[in-house]
Enzyme design. Structure first.
Site, PDB file in Angstrom:
ATOM      1  N   ARG A  49       0.831  -1.207   0.000  1.00 57.14           N
ATOM      2  CA  ARG A  49       0.000   0.000   0.000  1.00 57.14           C
ATOM      3  C   ARG A  49       0.865   1.256   0.000  1.00 57.14           C
ATOM      4  NH1 ARG A  49      -1.399   2.222   4.596  1.00 57.14           N
ATOM      5  NH2 ARG A  49      -1.596   0.230   5.698  1.00 57.14           N
ATOM      6  N   TYR A 101     -17.396  17.357 -15.479  1.00 54.89           N
ATOM      7  CA  TYR A 101     -17.793  15.947 -15.512  1.00 54.89           C
ATOM      8  C   TYR A 101     -18.785  15.639 -14.386  1.00 54.89           C
ATOM      9  CZ  TYR A 101     -17.411  10.923 -14.674  1.00 54.89           C
ATOM     10  OH  TYR A 101     -17.704   9.602 -14.432  1.00 54.89           O
ATOM     11  N   ASP A 173      -7.805  19.058 -14.170  1.00 52.27           N
ATOM     12  CA  ASP A 173      -8.082  17.733 -14.719  1.00 52.27           C
ATOM     13  C   ASP A 173      -7.629  17.748 -16.171  1.00 52.27           C
ATOM     14  OD1 ASP A 173      -9.223  15.451 -15.904  1.00 52.27           O
ATOM     15  OD2 ASP A 173     -10.862  15.424 -14.462  1.00 52.27           O
ATOM     16  N   LYS A 198      -8.668   6.420 -19.211  1.00 54.38           N
ATOM     17  CA  LYS A 198      -8.968   6.969 -20.528  1.00 54.38           C
ATOM     18  C   LYS A 198      -7.740   6.899 -21.439  1.00 54.38           C
ATOM     19  CE  LYS A 198     -12.992   7.930 -18.624  1.00 54.38           C
ATOM     20  NZ  LYS A 198     -12.829   7.796 -17.179  1.00 54.38           N
TER      21      LYS A 198
END
Length: 378
Positions: A49, A101, A173, A198
């Site tokens: 982690r 978004y 973004d 994406k």
């Protein structure tokens, strides 16, 4: 170390990192635990982690690509935005564009209700209006450029200067343009976020997010939250994003070339009222003349997939009203320009002529279905 051009940097990402075997392709380290050589000694890896060798290759390479100081690979694009929001305290305000978004809007509204972090939405077409809206409680500007789904470009350099003047964070973004077309940190941003699902992954086969930041203190805070919250990217998914990044420059050139050609052809399509394309990148939106066209158009596409997401090698078409932006109340959604005539197209790397033929055929069948009412009288 010699500074490399972007295409070289990405093609070589992760190479020569396993000197014991000489493996060209970076290995996937699946181990969650790492043995300590002795008390108070570490190999640099303790628990997956906190740090993983495969994820570290991605993070280090992507930080260099975006020209930031550190990157953090997250389990999704929304986890990346969640990591950034962990920097804020109750009362810390954020200014964001109205065209945003829907998933980001949903998360912002959750943080408003649950944690008292107010987000105010503005058109962001007038920098002076944004500057007048800054209050003592404002801590950040959060910008998508281009915006989703109306594809409006926002001048990051101007807003970077405004943010610096007022001591605010500028968060960008950069999912739609990627570092191939735009580097927000170079333009004044403090933090850049990506849905790596994406264009960065590029093959519709991995869910991932990335955050890049500039500045030792800011990177330290993000690192601490990233480790504490644990929404980290798995080793195999990190490897998939590395694999995708290697062809990103090539893919972006084809996405953009196709999008330009399709945007031009759609402007002459009789059933299309408006084409929204910023002139670069692989994303475009369009408004049909009659919302009744939408359903038969989507049903008659053969090559283009009616699906959520974007940025993959395959072309996708999305209906924001019922998919990506459905969580924005209808009245507010319509006011922001996301009406029932709007469709969003993520243009893939197929042959442009095939995509154009698929759209033309589907439009013709859709017109027949509704009785040609969507074609204006000549």
């Amino acid at each position: 170390m010699t500074k490399r051009n972007t295409s070289t940097l990405l093609a070589q990402l992760g190479n020569r990192t396993d000197p014991r075997t000489g493996a060209v392709n970076p290995p996937i380290h699946l181990s969650t635990a790492y043995e300590h050589p002795g008390l108070g000694r570490s190999t640099g890896f303790d628990y997956a982690r906190t740090k993983n060798p495969t994820r570290a290759l991605l993070e280090e390479g992507f930080a260099e690509l975006e020209e930031g100081d550190a990157a953090f690979a997250c389990s999704s694009g929304m986890a990346a935005i969640g990591l950034v929001l962990s920097l804020f305290r109750p009362g810390d305000g954020i200014l964001a564009p109205e065209d945003l978004y829907g998933g980001t809007y949903r998360l912002f509204e959750h943080y408003r209700r649950q944690y008292g972090i107010p987000v105010d939405y503005l058109p962001f077409d007038d920098p002076s209006e944004v500057e007048r809206s800054i209050t003592a409680g404002t801590k950040a500007l959060f910008i998508e450029s281009p915006t989703n789904p109306l594809l409006q470009e926002i001048d990051l350099e101007i807003y970077g200067k405004i943010a610096k003047k007022h001591g605010l964070l500028l968060i960008v973004d950069n999912t739609f343009y990627t570092p191939i077309l735009q580097k927000p940190i170079v333009l004044g941003a403090d933090i850049v976020v990506h849905s790596a699902t994406k264009y960065l992954g590029g093959h519709n086969d991995v869910l991932a997010g990335l955050v890049v930041a500039k500045g030792e203190d800011l990177c330290g805070q993000l690192a601490a939250h990233h480790n504490a919250e644990g929404a980290v990217l798995s080793p195999f998914d990190s490897w998939l994003v590395i694999r995708g990044l290697k062809t990103l420059p090539l893919r972006m050139r084809q996405h953009e070339a196709n999008a330009r050609e399709i945007a031009e052809r759609l402007r002459s399509e009789p059933s299309v009222k408006e084409v929204l394309y910023p002139g670069r990148g692989g994303m475009l939106s369009l408004r049909v003349r009659d919302p009744a066209l939408v359903a038969p158009l989507l049903e008659n596409l053969e090559l283009i997939a009616f699906a959520e997401s974007l940025g993959g090698v395959e072309t996708f078409i999305t209906y924001p009203s019922t998919q990506t932006h459905a969580d924005i109340p209808q009245k507010e959604r319509t006011r922001r320009g996301i009406d029932d005539s709007l469709l969003r197209l993520s243009v893939g790397i197929e042959d442009a002529d095939d995509l154009i033929a698929d759209l033309a055929r589907a439009f013709e069948l859709a017109r027949q279905k509704i009785g040609n009412t969507a074609v204006p009288a000549t």
